[in-house]
Motif scaffolding. Structure first.
Motif, short mmCIF file in Angstrom:
data_model
loop_
_atom_site.label_atom_id
_atom_site.label_comp_id
_atom_site.label_asym_id
_atom_site.label_seq_id
_atom_site.Cartn_x
_atom_site.Cartn_y
_atom_site.Cartn_z
N VAL A 130 0.86 -1.23 -0.03
CA VAL A 130 -0.06 0.03 0.02
C VAL A 130 1.04 1.21 0.05
O VAL A 130 1.70 1.32 0.80
N ASN A 131 0.60 2.24 -1.23
CA ASN A 131 1.41 3.34 -1.13
C ASN A 131 0.36 4.57 -0.92
O ASN A 131 -0.42 4.62 -1.99
N ILE A 132 0.58 5.49 0.01
CA ILE A 132 -0.29 6.43 0.01
C ILE A 132 0.44 7.72 -0.25
O ILE A 132 1.48 8.00 0.10
N ILE A 133 -0.20 8.57 -1.00
CA ILE A 133 0.17 9.91 -1.53
C ILE A 133 -0.68 10.95 -0.87
O ILE A 133 -1.94 11.06 -1.11
N ILE A 170 -6.72 4.37 -5.66
CA ILE A 170 -7.82 4.94 -4.79
C ILE A 170 -7.97 6.14 -4.34
O ILE A 170 -6.84 6.86 -3.83
N MET A 171 -8.91 7.19 -5.04
CA MET A 171 -8.81 8.48 -4.83
C MET A 171 -9.70 8.75 -3.55
O MET A 171 -11.06 8.88 -3.73
N HIS A 175 -15.00 13.58 -3.94
CA HIS A 175 -15.87 14.75 -4.43
C HIS A 175 -15.01 16.19 -4.12
O HIS A 175 -15.39 17.15 -4.93
N LEU A 176 -13.89 15.96 -3.40
CA LEU A 176 -13.12 17.38 -3.36
C LEU A 176 -12.37 17.88 -4.52
O LEU A 176 -12.07 19.06 -4.92
N TYR A 177 -12.13 16.70 -5.50
CA TYR A 177 -11.39 17.12 -6.60
C TYR A 177 -12.45 17.04 -7.95
O TYR A 177 -12.00 18.07 -8.79
N PHE A 178 -13.34 16.30 -8.10
CA PHE A 178 -14.25 16.32 -9.19
C PHE A 178 -15.39 17.22 -9.01
O PHE A 178 -16.46 16.64 -8.61
N LYS A 179 -15.23 18.61 -9.12
CA LYS A 179 -16.17 19.41 -8.87
C LYS A 179 -16.04 20.56 -9.93
O LYS A 179 -15.16 20.65 -10.88
N ALA A 201 -4.26 -3.61 -16.69
CA ALA A 201 -4.55 -3.83 -15.37
C ALA A 201 -4.47 -2.72 -14.33
O ALA A 201 -4.21 -2.99 -13.07
N ASN A 202 -5.23 -1.45 -14.81
CA ASN A 202 -4.97 -0.41 -13.83
C ASN A 202 -6.70 -0.17 -13.41
O ASN A 202 -7.41 -0.20 -14.30
N TRP A 203 -6.83 -0.25 -12.26
CA TRP A 203 -8.20 0.12 -11.62
C TRP A 203 -8.31 1.32 -10.70
O TRP A 203 -7.26 1.83 -10.16
N LEU A 204 -9.26 2.08 -10.97
CA LEU A 204 -9.55 3.26 -10.21
C LEU A 204 -10.76 3.40 -9.40
O LEU A 204 -11.86 3.09 -9.89
#
Length: 211
Positions: A130-133, A170-171, A175-179, A201-204
């Protein structure tokens, strides 16, 4: 529901990346919150960025003027293959961009400069972990953060060693971004990520409580 994780990760399979200035100021607080010492500054090796990455970085959210974007691409096309940040700055200074456009480009480059360092975050990623930014406490406008996020996605998708590696993006708090007012370049990078699911094989996953 009495649910239990089937394969909990160990601390060694967990990484957190922070804005470099946030890391310097609040690194210890994040280590305490995440209960791990695997906290790193988010650096991107500038030598790994392609001309189109720089173009997106300089254009995202900057202007609805198509001529500005075309001029940015023209500037970058004229640079040598091994161009540097200084080359970009000098070319923008000598270009026919308006003073306002030059000011925007310089401001964006100053922000990017904080992230550009040889110590690339990609080399610290844990595949299979798991890598979190984490962009909390970052004092930038949304479009500036979108620029960094776009570069991150671009690097992960284009790195040859990752071609056969599945990725789940995983975003959180999507909702803070897609507005309204979101930069179209960032939306396009997300759409590209979704399209690549079939082939790479990328999943969002968009995590939000305001669908």
């Amino acid at each position: 529901f009495n649910a239990q994780p089937m394969a909990p990760i160990t601390e060694g399979q967990f990484r957190v990346f922070l804005d470099p200035l946030v890391y310097t100021k609040y690194g210890d607080a994040f280590k305490s919150e995440y209960k791990t010492s695997n906290i790193y500054p988010l650096f991107i090796d500038p030598s790994t960025l392609r001309s189109e990455d720089w173009a997106i970085a300089l254009a995202t959210g900057g202007s609805s003027d198509a001529l500005y974007i075309k001029r940015i691409f023209k500037i970058l096309r004229k640079l040598p293959a091994d161009f540097s940040m200084e080359d970009i700055i000098n070319s923008i200074k000598a270009s026919d961009l308006t003073e306002a456009q030059k000011g925007f480009a310089r401001a964006r480059l100053e922000i990017l400069d904080e992230y550009l360092k040889k110590d690339d975050f990609v080399n610290k990623l844990i595949l299979g972990g798991v890598n979190i930014i984490d962009f909390r406490k970052v004092m930038y406008m949304p479009d500036d953060i979108f620029t960094i996020m776009t570069l991150i996605i671009s690097k992960l998708q284009k790195k040859k060693e990752f071609e056969d590696e599945p990725f789940v993006f995983i975003m959180n708090e999507a909702h803070l971004y897609f507005k309204k007012g979101i930069a179209k370049e960032f939306v396009e990078s997300i759409e590209n990520l979704i399209r690549r699911k079939r082939h790479g094989a990328n999943w969002l996953l968009l995590d939000t409580h305001l669908p």
